[in-house]
Write a protein that holds these residues in place. Sequence first.
Motif, short mmCIF file in Angstrom:
data_model
loop_
_atom_site.label_atom_id
_atom_site.label_comp_id
_atom_site.label_asym_id
_atom_site.label_seq_id
_atom_site.Cartn_x
_atom_site.Cartn_y
_atom_site.Cartn_z
N GLY A 234 0.83 -1.20 0.00
CA GLY A 234 0.00 0.00 0.00
C GLY A 234 0.86 1.24 0.00
N GLU A 239 -4.04 2.28 3.66
CA GLU A 239 -4.23 1.35 2.55
C GLU A 239 -3.74 -0.05 2.93
N ARG A 242 -6.36 -1.60 5.24
CA ARG A 242 -7.55 -2.01 4.51
C ARG A 242 -7.30 -3.33 3.76
N ARG A 243 -6.17 -3.42 3.09
CA ARG A 243 -5.87 -4.65 2.35
C ARG A 243 -5.64 -5.82 3.31
N ASP A 309 -8.74 -7.01 -6.59
CA ASP A 309 -7.95 -5.81 -6.28
C ASP A 309 -6.77 -5.73 -7.26
N GLN A 312 -3.37 -3.46 -6.62
CA GLN A 312 -2.16 -3.91 -5.94
C GLN A 312 -1.16 -4.48 -6.94
#
Length: 324
Positions: A234, A239, A242-243, A309, A312
């Motif tokens: 992130g 970030e 969250r991931r 996602d 990423q």
Amino acid sequence: MRLGIMVEGQEDVTWDRWLRIVDLAESLGFDSLWRSDHLFSVVGAADRGSLALWPSLTAVALRTRRIRFGQLVSPVTFRHPVELAQNAVALDHLSGGRYVLGIGAGWFEREHRAFGFRLPPVAERLERLEEALCIVRLLWSGERVHFSGKHFQLGDAVLRPRPSRPDGVPIMIGGGGERKTLRLVAEFATEWNPGFTDPDGFRRKDERLREYCEALGRDPSTIRRTLMAGYVIGRTHDELRRRAMRLQDYLTGEQPLYFTRRYEPDEFLAELRRRWWFVGRPAEIVDQLRYWGSLGVDLVMLQTLDLDDTEQIELLAEDVLPYV
């Protein structure tokens, strides 16, 4: 160092998700694309679909022109060596020599029990692995094969066409057993993946592999060292958090395999670092990758779990890949 993408094909990988990752791996400059070979979820999420192995690899061969690809790895407990040998040759020809056959002894007891496959004791699994490797190599010669092993028997078998490459299809062996598996790596493999390990474990296993190569008169540098590990990347700490939480949800099933309890975000990130995942901002992950490179790792397969996602993967390509 090279970077590849690794996908757990049994964790709800649909055709749309798979083909999207195939296209990203090809277009963004990654070295290779790998997938697991399991029949259902290894984290106990019974509602997740599993994308069949051979059609998914065929799609890679047809859809790409550059990347290498293969499975990490097929177990000889439910993949017969003749099946592995023939499909490997087909994918070798179809891809113009970019396919790598990944093979291992097998391990997931619940999967074997569910689908009616016997999971033998470790010693027998390794016997089967050695016989399978012998059979694959013999069949790739294109000559008549007679093989009378403890677990597999062939009589007057001929498999053609031969692989497109004179030395056959490259073989990757998965596993880090220091008494038997690494000896098989030294004898049969062009690539080696030790499974989940830490730096001390990797150094020890690598030294043992060098000893086996020396005993066989083989140059250990002819074997590519690889590492498969998860990651959380992130640009900001928020970030990353969250991931991490999305990842924790992904790894949670009815019968936990990796994590037996829930973590708070920062606690989970710390736990992943403790387990030698790649965690952090792009520059931090570059440093972590370079460290493994200093130990002799030639290829890192980044275990990509959240296939929706794609940001990423793009972040890896933009801010990590150019620097390793």
